[in-house]
Design a protein around this motif. Structure first.
Motif, short mmCIF file in Angstrom:
data_model
loop_
_atom_site.label_atom_id
_atom_site.label_comp_id
_atom_site.label_asym_id
_atom_site.label_seq_id
_atom_site.Cartn_x
_atom_site.Cartn_y
_atom_site.Cartn_z
N SER A 192 9.08 -19.57 -26.12
CA SER A 192 8.33 -18.56 -25.38
C SER A 192 8.83 -18.44 -23.95
N ALA A 193 9.10 -19.56 -23.31
CA ALA A 193 9.61 -19.54 -21.94
C ALA A 193 10.99 -18.90 -21.88
N ARG B 77 12.18 -16.60 -23.99
CA ARG B 77 12.01 -15.15 -24.22
C ARG B 77 11.54 -14.43 -22.96
N ALA B 78 10.80 -15.12 -22.11
CA ALA B 78 10.22 -14.49 -20.92
C ALA B 78 11.23 -14.28 -19.79
N ARG B 79 12.40 -14.88 -19.87
CA ARG B 79 13.37 -14.81 -18.78
C ARG B 79 14.42 -13.73 -19.05
#
Length: 162
Positions: free
Chosen positions: A87-88, A90-92
């Motif tokens: 998730s982290a 994908r967020a960048r």
């Protein structure tokens, strides 16, 4: 739509080369009239063969001169810890691709950055502090030999329905 015929493969090939073709141009290139071509494109989209359309942007022209390949080792390989890391990642937006890999490491990332100083700061402040990261190894692209998003389709031509 489970199998592709020669028309479908030609449609996919032409759209990979130029996603901006009008339906009329595409139909002409693949040897169909406009209506059946449009129906086939819609069917390919609905079946998930075509996932979307986008512009291919030259990263150098927009000031992203650094392309880094970063191998991240996860501290824990199970469940929630890996999902949090995914998730982290994908967020960048700086991370443009990410793959699970075999061998040493857990993830292989492609990261773009304007310059080495900016990448170094991103690596120290962001990548190393992502949840569940144990270690990081980085290599840099020294130049692109081939950078095509087009997928080969020839292996499907022998298995097509006619």
């Amino acid at each position: 739509m489970e199998t592709l015929d020669a028309y479908d493969l030609n449609i996919l090939q032409h759209l990979q080369q130029d996603g901006r073709l009008t339906n009329t141009e595409l139909a002409q290139r693949v040897g169909l009239s406009a209506a059946p071509c449009w129906r086939r494109v819609r069917a390919l989209e609905q079946a998930g063969f075509i996932r979307g359309y986008r512009a291919e942007i030259d990263r150098h022209k927009i000031g992203l001169g650094v392309l880094a390949f970063v191998r991240l080792d996860a501290a824990h390989i199970g469940g929630q810890a890996v999902r949090q890391l995914e998730s982290a990642i994908r967020a960048r937006p700086e991370i443009v691709n990410c793959h699970y890999i075999s061998g040493s490491g857990t993830f292989e990332l492609q990261v773009v950055s304007p310059d080495l100083e900016t990448f170094s700061r991103f690596a120290r402040e962001v990548l190393l502090n992502l949840p569940n990261v144990k270690d990081m190894h980085t290599s840099f692209s020294l130049g692109e030999v081939k950078a095509s998003g087009a997928l080969p389709l020839e292996h499907l031509r022998t298995r097509t329905r006619d």
